[in-house]
Design a protein around this motif. Structure first.
Motif, PDB file in Angstrom:
ATOM      1  N   GLN A 228     -16.539   5.687  10.947  1.00 34.45           N
ATOM      2  CA  GLN A 228     -16.285   5.284  12.331  1.00 34.45           C
ATOM      3  C   GLN A 228     -17.237   4.189  12.789  1.00 34.45           C
ATOM      4  N   SER A 229     -18.419   4.148  12.210  1.00 31.60           N
ATOM      5  CA  SER A 229     -19.384   3.116  12.607  1.00 31.60           C
ATOM      6  C   SER A 229     -18.961   1.722  12.154  1.00 31.60           C
ATOM      7  N   PHE A 230     -18.099   1.648  11.153  1.00 30.83           N
ATOM      8  CA  PHE A 230     -17.657   0.354  10.632  1.00 30.83           C
ATOM      9  C   PHE A 230     -16.421  -0.181  11.347  1.00 30.83           C
ATOM     10  N   VAL A 231     -15.730   0.651  12.106  1.00 29.17           N
ATOM     11  CA  VAL A 231     -14.454   0.252  12.708  1.00 29.17           C
ATOM     12  C   VAL A 231     -14.573   0.310  14.229  1.00 29.17           C
ATOM     13  N   PRO A 232     -14.336  -0.794  14.930  1.00 26.52           N
ATOM     14  CA  PRO A 232     -14.405  -0.772  16.400  1.00 26.52           C
ATOM     15  C   PRO A 232     -13.269   0.057  16.993  1.00 26.52           C
ATOM     16  N   ASP A 233     -13.539   0.644  18.154  1.00 26.59           N
ATOM     17  CA  ASP A 233     -12.541   1.484  18.809  1.00 26.59           C
ATOM     18  C   ASP A 233     -11.264   0.716  19.140  1.00 26.59           C
ATOM     19  N   SER A 234     -11.378  -0.590  19.296  1.00 25.29           N
ATOM     20  CA  SER A 234     -10.205  -1.394  19.645  1.00 25.29           C
ATOM     21  C   SER A 234      -9.152  -1.397  18.537  1.00 25.29           C
ATOM     22  N   LEU A 235      -9.561  -1.006  17.327  1.00 22.71           N
ATOM     23  CA  LEU A 235      -8.620  -0.969  16.195  1.00 22.71           C
ATOM     24  C   LEU A 235      -8.049   0.424  15.961  1.00 22.71           C
ATOM     25  N   ALA A 236      -8.247   1.318  16.906  1.00 30.56           N
ATOM     26  CA  ALA A 236      -7.805   2.710  16.721  1.00 30.56           C
ATOM     27  C   ALA A 236      -6.307   2.792  16.451  1.00 30.56           C
ATOM     28  N   MET A 237      -5.507   2.022  17.188  1.00 32.81           N
ATOM     29  CA  MET A 237      -4.056   2.088  17.003  1.00 32.81           C
ATOM     30  C   MET A 237      -3.656   1.508  15.652  1.00 32.81           C
ATOM     31  N   VAL A 238      -4.377   0.482  15.205  1.00 33.20           N
ATOM     32  CA  VAL A 238      -4.097  -0.093  13.889  1.00 33.20           C
ATOM     33  C   VAL A 238      -4.369   0.949  12.799  1.00 33.20           C
ATOM     34  N   ILE A 239      -5.487   1.655  12.918  1.00 28.90           N
ATOM     35  CA  ILE A 239      -5.824   2.701  11.948  1.00 28.90           C
ATOM     36  C   ILE A 239      -4.773   3.810  11.987  1.00 28.90           C
ATOM     37  N   ALA A 240      -4.309   4.161  13.193  1.00 28.49           N
ATOM     38  CA  ALA A 240      -3.279   5.195  13.323  1.00 28.49           C
ATOM     39  C   ALA A 240      -1.973   4.774  12.660  1.00 28.49           C
ATOM     40  N   LEU A 241      -1.665   3.484  12.716  1.00 22.61           N
ATOM     41  CA  LEU A 241      -0.452   2.987  12.060  1.00 22.61           C
ATOM     42  C   LEU A 241      -0.618   2.972  10.535  1.00 22.61           C
ATOM     43  N   LEU A 242      -1.788   2.565  10.062  1.00 24.76           N
ATOM     44  CA  LEU A 242      -2.028   2.529   8.617  1.00 24.76           C
ATOM     45  C   LEU A 242      -1.989   3.919   7.995  1.00 24.76           C
ATOM     46  N   THR A 243      -2.391   4.927   8.761  1.00 22.24           N
ATOM     47  CA  THR A 243      -2.393   6.290   8.217  1.00 22.24           C
ATOM     48  C   THR A 243      -0.984   6.794   7.950  1.00 22.24           C
ATOM     49  N   GLN A 244       0.023   6.121   8.558  1.00 17.44           N
ATOM     50  CA  GLN A 244       1.419   6.508   8.331  1.00 17.44           C
ATOM     51  C   GLN A 244       1.876   6.244   6.895  1.00 17.44           C
ATOM     52  N   LEU A 245       1.117   5.459   6.142  1.00 23.29           N
ATOM     53  CA  LEU A 245       1.444   5.254   4.729  1.00 23.29           C
ATOM     54  C   LEU A 245       1.459   6.575   3.961  1.00 23.29           C
ATOM     55  N   GLY A 246       0.752   7.574   4.484  1.00 16.11           N
ATOM     56  CA  GLY A 246       0.731   8.885   3.834  1.00 16.11           C
ATOM     57  C   GLY A 246       1.500   9.945   4.591  1.00 16.11           C
ATOM     58  N   ALA A 247       2.275   9.531   5.590  1.00 13.27           N
ATOM     59  CA  ALA A 247       3.048  10.479   6.384  1.00 13.27           C
ATOM     60  C   ALA A 247       4.370  10.804   5.696  1.00 13.27           C
TER      61      ALA A 247
END
Length: 277
Positions: A12-31
């Motif tokens: 979490q220290s490496f990723v700014p909070d502003s990219l939270a939605m981007v990370i949430a979208l990328l996690t769908q690769l395993g959904a």
């Protein structure tokens, strides 16, 4: 069980909070919904038997991680990447659905799903070289795992355990499929059915009936029936040839069962509430 090795805070220290939605979208690769579309594409445009083999082992994988979570529930981290309320109102329902931060946390279902699907695709797809395909598969699985940790919904141990269990499943099933190559799709589906039943029994031991586990079993049985009747026998079973069973009625039954499973799945996963509310 100690699973916190500091990875959540580090990621979490490496990723700014502003990219939270981007990370949430990328996690769908395993959904499950996403890999379902991937397998549909493989079935339509590549090889239907490969798609069914992967689908059968995906059912087995899903049943495995669900059973473990039911029998041995271990909580998730309590360190979300961002508070849902801090996001724009329109994005909040989508973020909540994408993150999946409820229920037991061990092992990571996304890690298991991604490992089974992308590693088997690397094995079967005739694209580029085998080494490059596996390199891409490992990269996708690592990315999915990293997003789960960054979102604060899994520890590093959960992700590693999910990927390791998926690998064990692939190796064990792969040996059986290699012995009977002409029946590999049927065997993969049967493995999925058996583990789906085990998962349902495990659920009944500790909790009331969970609709999601019932859907997994019925979906596995539907795929098994469809493969035997439609694909392997092309609607030429003796009962159909003798007209004891009407092909039209059987097709209507398959369609009705699949439609019912889709509706029940949407309700079980609260999709209408997410979309409307």
């Amino acid at each position: 069980m100690q699973r916190d090795v500091g990875a959540v805070d580090l990621f979490q220290s490496f990723v700014p909070d502003s990219l939270a939605m981007v990370i949430a979208l990328l996690t769908q690769l395993g959904a499950l919904w996403f890999v379902g579309f991937v397998l549909a594409g493989v079935y339509l445009f590549h090889d239907r038997e490969d798609a069914v083999v992967i689908g059968g082992l995906l059912l087995a994988s899903t049943s495995t991680w669900r059973a473990i979570k039911e029998v041995y529930p271990i909580p998730r981290p309590d360190r979300p990447m961002v508070a849902v309320e801090s996001l724009p109102t329109l994005l909040q329902p989508a973020f909540q659905y994408a993150v999946v931060n409820t229920g037991p946390g061990f092992p990571s279902g996304h890690a298991m799903t991604g490992t089974v699907v992308y590693f088997l695709l690397a094995e079967y797809l005739p694209v580029s070289t085998r080494r490059r395909r596996y390199t891409v598969a490992i990269g996708i699985v690592a990315l999915v795992g990293a997003t789960r940790i960054t979102l604060g919904v899994h520890y590093l141990v959960d992700v590693i355990a999910g990927a390791a269990l998926a690998q064990l499943l692939i190796v064990a099933a792969g040996r059986l499929l290699a012995r009977y190559p002409d029946r590999r799709a049927l065997i993969a589906i049967v493995i999925g059915v058996c583990l789906a039943v085990v998962n349902l029994c495990a659920n009944l031991l500790v909790n009331p009936v969970n609709p999601k586990d019932v859907i997994v079993v019925t979906a596995a049985l539907t795929v098994l029936g469809w493969w035997i009747v439609v694909v392997r026998n092309r609607w030429t079973l003796p009962a159909i040839r003798s007209r004891r069973v009407s092909p039209t009625a059987l097709k209507a039954t398959f369609g009705s069962v699949i439609a019912a499973q889709v509706v029940l799945g949407l309700l079980a996963f609260n999709v209408p509430a997410i979309v409307l509310g």
